[in-house]
Write a protein that holds these residues in place. Structure first.
Motif, PDB file in Angstrom:
ATOM      1  N   SER A 165       2.850   9.344  -2.157  1.00 16.01           N
ATOM      2  CA  SER A 165       4.015   9.034  -2.987  1.00 16.01           C
ATOM      3  C   SER A 165       4.952   8.045  -2.313  1.00 16.01           C
ATOM      4  CB  SER A 165       4.782  10.321  -3.312  1.00 16.01           C
ATOM      5  OG  SER A 165       5.337  10.891  -2.140  1.00 16.01           O
ATOM      6  N   GLN A 166       4.694   7.741  -1.054  1.00 12.89           N
ATOM      7  CA  GLN A 166       5.552   6.824  -0.294  1.00 12.89           C
ATOM      8  C   GLN A 166       4.962   5.416  -0.337  1.00 12.89           C
ATOM      9  OE1 GLN A 166       5.780   7.335   4.028  1.00 12.89           O
ATOM     10  NE2 GLN A 166       7.998   7.025   3.940  1.00 12.89           N
ATOM     11  N   SER A 167       5.641   4.500  -1.010  1.00 17.91           N
ATOM     12  CA  SER A 167       5.169   3.124  -1.112  1.00 17.91           C
ATOM     13  C   SER A 167       5.706   2.298   0.059  1.00 17.91           C
ATOM     14  CB  SER A 167       5.611   2.501  -2.434  1.00 17.91           C
ATOM     15  OG  SER A 167       7.035   2.419  -2.491  1.00 17.91           O
ATOM     16  N   GLY A 168       5.017   1.213   0.315  1.00 22.59           N
ATOM     17  CA  GLY A 168       5.457   0.338   1.394  1.00 22.59           C
ATOM     18  C   GLY A 168       4.440  -0.739   1.675  1.00 22.59           C
ATOM     19  N   THR A 215       0.843  -1.192   0.000  1.00 26.37           N
ATOM     20  CA  THR A 215       0.000   0.000   0.000  1.00 26.37           C
ATOM     21  C   THR A 215       0.879   1.244   0.000  1.00 26.37           C
ATOM     22  OG1 THR A 215      -1.865   1.091   1.120  1.00 26.37           O
ATOM     23  CG2 THR A 215      -0.135   0.179   2.524  1.00 26.37           C
ATOM     24  N   ASN A 216       0.276   2.385  -0.192  1.00 26.76           N
ATOM     25  CA  ASN A 216       0.970   3.656  -0.038  1.00 26.76           C
ATOM     26  C   ASN A 216       0.544   4.300   1.267  1.00 26.76           C
ATOM     27  OD1 ASN A 216       2.106   3.184  -2.494  1.00 26.76           O
ATOM     28  ND2 ASN A 216       1.089   4.845  -3.581  1.00 26.76           N
ATOM     29  N   ASN A 217       1.421   5.081   1.826  1.00 28.48           N
ATOM     30  CA  ASN A 217       1.129   5.792   3.064  1.00 28.48           C
ATOM     31  C   ASN A 217       0.011   6.807   2.798  1.00 28.48           C
ATOM     32  OD1 ASN A 217       1.097   7.290   5.410  1.00 28.48           O
ATOM     33  ND2 ASN A 217       3.285   7.763   5.397  1.00 28.48           N
ATOM     34  N   PRO A 218      -1.154   6.686   3.448  1.00 29.23           N
ATOM     35  CA  PRO A 218      -2.256   7.617   3.156  1.00 29.23           C
ATOM     36  C   PRO A 218      -1.924   9.067   3.477  1.00 29.23           C
ATOM     37  CG  PRO A 218      -2.750   6.278   5.088  1.00 29.23           C
ATOM     38  CD  PRO A 218      -1.535   5.685   4.447  1.00 29.23           C
ATOM     39  N   THR A 249       8.995   1.155   1.898  1.00 31.91           N
ATOM     40  CA  THR A 249       9.973   0.351   1.171  1.00 31.91           C
ATOM     41  C   THR A 249      11.377   0.904   1.364  1.00 31.91           C
ATOM     42  OG1 THR A 249       8.302  -0.188  -0.483  1.00 31.91           O
ATOM     43  CG2 THR A 249      10.599  -0.554  -1.101  1.00 31.91           C
ATOM     44  N   VAL A 250      11.489   2.213   1.351  1.00 31.52           N
ATOM     45  CA  VAL A 250      12.760   2.881   1.613  1.00 31.52           C
ATOM     46  C   VAL A 250      12.711   3.429   3.039  1.00 31.52           C
ATOM     47  CG1 VAL A 250      14.334   4.725   0.947  1.00 31.52           C
ATOM     48  CG2 VAL A 250      13.038   3.500  -0.813  1.00 31.52           C
ATOM     49  N   GLY A 251      13.534   2.878   3.901  1.00 35.63           N
ATOM     50  CA  GLY A 251      13.537   3.324   5.295  1.00 35.63           C
ATOM     51  C   GLY A 251      13.270   2.214   6.278  1.00 35.63           C
ATOM     52  N   GLY A 252      12.442   1.223   5.876  1.00 33.71           N
ATOM     53  CA  GLY A 252      12.197   0.070   6.719  1.00 33.71           C
ATOM     54  C   GLY A 252      11.633   0.425   8.079  1.00 33.71           C
ATOM     55  N   PHE A 253      11.994  -0.369   9.101  1.00 35.67           N
ATOM     56  CA  PHE A 253      11.456  -0.168  10.443  1.00 35.67           C
ATOM     57  C   PHE A 253      11.805   1.203  11.010  1.00 35.67           C
ATOM     58  CE2 PHE A 253      10.309  -4.553  10.533  1.00 35.67           C
ATOM     59  CZ  PHE A 253       9.321  -4.626  11.502  1.00 35.67           C
ATOM     60  N   ALA A 254      13.002   1.677  10.707  1.00 35.82           N
ATOM     61  CA  ALA A 254      13.398   2.989  11.216  1.00 35.82           C
ATOM     62  C   ALA A 254      12.537   4.103  10.643  1.00 35.82           C
ATOM     63  CB  ALA A 254      14.867   3.253  10.892  1.00 35.82           C
ATOM     64  N   GLY A 255      11.855   3.828   9.517  1.00 33.55           N
ATOM     65  CA  GLY A 255      11.031   4.841   8.880  1.00 33.55           C
ATOM     66  C   GLY A 255       9.556   4.709   9.168  1.00 33.55           C
ATOM     67  N   ARG A 256       9.183   3.838  10.092  1.00 32.01           N
ATOM     68  CA  ARG A 256       7.762   3.677  10.404  1.00 32.01           C
ATOM     69  C   ARG A 256       7.186   4.983  10.958  1.00 32.01           C
ATOM     70  NH1 ARG A 256       7.452  -1.154  14.534  1.00 32.01           N
ATOM     71  NH2 ARG A 256       9.273  -0.039  15.312  1.00 32.01           N
ATOM     72  N   PRO A 257       6.149   5.532  10.334  1.00 33.84           N
ATOM     73  CA  PRO A 257       5.534   6.739  10.895  1.00 33.84           C
ATOM     74  C   PRO A 257       4.712   6.390  12.132  1.00 33.84           C
ATOM     75  CG  PRO A 257       4.411   6.096   8.877  1.00 33.84           C
ATOM     76  CD  PRO A 257       5.583   5.178   9.027  1.00 33.84           C
ATOM     77  N   SER A 258       4.894   7.149  13.194  1.00 34.58           N
ATOM     78  CA  SER A 258       4.192   6.865  14.447  1.00 34.58           C
ATOM     79  C   SER A 258       2.689   6.989  14.299  1.00 34.58           C
ATOM     80  CB  SER A 258       4.682   7.812  15.550  1.00 34.58           C
ATOM     81  OG  SER A 258       4.462   9.162  15.170  1.00 34.58           O
ATOM     82  N   ASN A 259       2.237   7.788  13.318  1.00 33.67           N
ATOM     83  CA  ASN A 259       0.793   7.960  13.162  1.00 33.67           C
ATOM     84  C   ASN A 259       0.148   6.848  12.330  1.00 33.67           C
ATOM     85  OD1 ASN A 259       1.537   8.602  10.549  1.00 33.67           O
ATOM     86  ND2 ASN A 259       0.854  10.732  10.639  1.00 33.67           N
TER      87      ASN A 259
END
Length: 401
Positions: A128-131, A121-124, A162-172
């Motif tokens: 533009s951020q896929s994952g 999915t993409n980040n709602p 996809t780019v950033g992995g776990f460190a890039g998880r948005p808290s929201n």
């Protein structure tokens, strides 16, 4: 109970073992079974048909949930599966939830299916951020209310880019999903569900309800580690969750309480309204149990029918920027309706079992689950977690509080 969560970093996972099944007297009315989960007496739980790839630095099984089927001897086991998936030439850490079952009281297990796989999915909030929407920390519960026989599942979800992995998880992106189906296998495709958000949850994740406890009305937090319990006498369904409260990227650990909500589980979960009941554990209780907070929660009946609260004592390790999970403790519950843990005649919490793993590193082990009908006893997740590695394995402790 449960794989875990550092706010922005690698996820956690936990464990337990049994080599010393001694009873340590606490006072004249309470005794605690102490288990050090090392050696052959606390063997790893293996699932034929569901091997993991131990050539990677992110693999294993964690966050077990185990329940006996109503009117059947079949036991069902759900667990988190951390793994690496290849996406466009990149190796992306990922977590999904698997399902297994036992028809011989937990002596042997067979793999059933991948219950909840990551969803592309993409980040709602940023299209533009896929994952992927990943899932972990499952809690299963069978319900028979006389008119209906069904299963519920509660799980944690979050977005991994996809780019950033776990460190890039948005808290929201953190939110809780509750699903309903006629059997555990059909939970995968169930459309009967509810999404629960905290104050941080972005509206694009379509929460049916945003639950905010009175004492957190001014705080930023997301919900984590859901656990379910059904009271057949009153027909109430209870949901406990841990609030992960943050000030920016820093945990406000003194507010990481375990909260209780209840509902009438009639009809589809999308129609359920949750009533706030109170706090089951807070920092004062965690301090009494030798920690800063309690985490990785579960609820189960003991052999004597008493309701038990299973949780990991946890500290925040500033130097590691991560949580230290210090095993698991099993505490008697006095009430969920007016949330309170049981105490003995001298006012001490009634801790039935304490499981640790002395061979764990400084980030510890701990997520556990229990069903008194299983020969495994309490299931305990042992882990090896560093800044670059996460290995988790579920172990049989044999402990049956």
């Amino acid at each position: 109970m449960k794989l875990y969560h550092l706010f922005f970093f690698l996820m956690f996972i936990t464990s337990c073992d049994k080599s010393d099944n001694t009873l340590t007297p606490v006072d004249d009315s309470t005794s605690t079974q102490n288990i050090d989960c090392i050696g052959s007496e606390c063997g790893e739980l293996t699932i034929p048909g569901d091997p993991y790839d131990n050539n990677l630095n992110f693999y294993g099984y964690a966050d077990p949930t185990i329940r006996k089927e109503t009117n059947s001897s079949t036991l069902w086991l759900g667990y988190s599966h951390p793994h690496i998936k290849a996406v466009g030439g990149n190796n992306v850490p990922s977590v999904e939830i698997h399902l297994s079952k036992s028809t011989d009281n937990g002596i042997s297990w067979q793999f059933v299916k991948k219950l909840f796989e990551p969803i592309a999915t993409n980040n709602p909030e940023n299209l533009s951020q896929s994952g992927f929407l990943d899932h972990e920390t499952l809690n299963l519960l069978p319900i028979n209310n006389g008119n209906e026989n069904y299963w519920l599942a509660a799980r944690l979800n979050y977005f991994i880019p996809t780019v950033g992995g776990f460190a890039g998880r948005p808290s929201n992106s953190f939110h809780i999903t509750i699903l309903k189906a006629n059997n555990p296998e059909n939970l995968t495709t169930s459309i009967e569900k509810q999404i629960i958000g905290g104050s941080l949850t972005y509206v694009g994740w379509s929460a049916n309800q945003t639950l905010i406890p009175p004492d957190l009305s001014l705080n930023s937090f997301f919900w984590n580690e859901p656990a379910l319990f059904y009271d057949s006498n009153t027909g109430k369904l209870y949901l406990i969750m841990v609030a992960f409260v943050y000030n920016g990227a820093n945990p406000v650990i003194e507010k990481h309480n375990t909260y209780v909500y209840s509902t009438d589980p009639t009809g589809s979960p999308s129609s359920w309204t949750w009533e706030y009941k109170g706090i089951l554990s807070n920092q004062t209780i965690a301090n009494e149990l030798g920690a800063q907070k309690l985490s990785q929660t579960d609820l189960a009946r003991g052999k004597d029918g008493k309701l038990l609260f299973i949780a990991s004592p946890v500290d925040w390790v500033e130097s590691e920027n991560d949580y230290n999970n210090k095993g698991c403790k099993v505490i008697e519950v006095k009430s969920l309706e007016s949330p309170e843990l049981e105490r003995d005649s001298k006012g001490k919490l009634r801790v039935r079992t304490y499981i640790t793993a002395s061979d764990a590193n400084n980030l510890g082990s701990g997520a556990s689950a229990y069903d008194p009908n299983s020969e495994t006893g309490i299931l305990f997740t042992k882990r090896l977690k560093t800044a670059t590695k996460l290995i988790a394995k579920i172990h049989r402790t044999g402990a049956k509080p």
